[in-house]
Design a protein around this motif. Structure first.
Motif, PDB file in Angstrom:
ATOM      1  N   ALA A  61       0.830  -1.201   0.000  1.00  0.00           N
ATOM      2  CA  ALA A  61       0.000   0.000   0.000  1.00  0.00           C
ATOM      3  C   ALA A  61       0.864   1.251   0.000  1.00  0.00           C
ATOM      4  O   ALA A  61       0.585   2.223  -0.711  1.00  0.00           O
ATOM      5  N   ALA A  62       1.935   1.235   0.776  1.00  0.00           N
ATOM      6  CA  ALA A  62       2.834   2.399   0.846  1.00  0.00           C
ATOM      7  C   ALA A  62       3.546   2.603  -0.494  1.00  0.00           C
ATOM      8  O   ALA A  62       3.711   3.746  -0.944  1.00  0.00           O
ATOM      9  N   GLU A  63       3.973   1.526  -1.135  1.00  0.00           N
ATOM     10  CA  GLU A  63       4.707   1.632  -2.405  1.00  0.00           C
ATOM     11  C   GLU A  63       3.811   2.041  -3.571  1.00  0.00           C
ATOM     12  O   GLU A  63       4.257   2.736  -4.465  1.00  0.00           O
ATOM     13  N   THR A  64       2.580   1.631  -3.554  1.00  0.00           N
ATOM     14  CA  THR A  64       1.681   1.961  -4.668  1.00  0.00           C
ATOM     15  C   THR A  64       1.000   3.305  -4.478  1.00  0.00           C
ATOM     16  O   THR A  64       0.432   3.837  -5.423  1.00  0.00           O
ATOM     17  N   ALA A  65       1.053   3.876  -3.289  1.00  0.00           N
ATOM     18  CA  ALA A  65       0.427   5.181  -3.032  1.00  0.00           C
ATOM     19  C   ALA A  65       1.290   6.329  -3.540  1.00  0.00           C
ATOM     20  O   ALA A  65       0.832   7.455  -3.638  1.00  0.00           O
TER      21      ALA A  65
END
Length: 66
Positions: A61-65
């Motif tokens: 989630a952090a990488e795709t945000a």
């Protein structure tokens, strides 16, 4: 005679006689009744996410945000 031609980067293409070529549907083994029932139960009632899965989801989630 028809042939399926397959190739990879290291050797010359090789013709495979049609009667020797198998599709996935011809080579897969179906589940035994017990295994099929277990698989379907797991789909209906999946186990809770473990810590590693929760960390992976948070990281994703952090990488795709971005």
């Amino acid at each position: 005679m028809d042939q399926e031609v397959r190739s990879n980067d290291t050797e010359e293409p090789v013709g495979i006689p049609e009667e020797d070529f198998r599709f996935a549907e011809q080579t897969t083994t179906p589940f035994a009744d017990r295994d099929r029932d277990h698989f379907l139960r797991m789909l209906d009632n999946p186990p809770a996410a473990n810590e590693a899965l929760r960390r992976a989801c948070t990281k994703h989630a952090a990488e795709t945000a971005k």
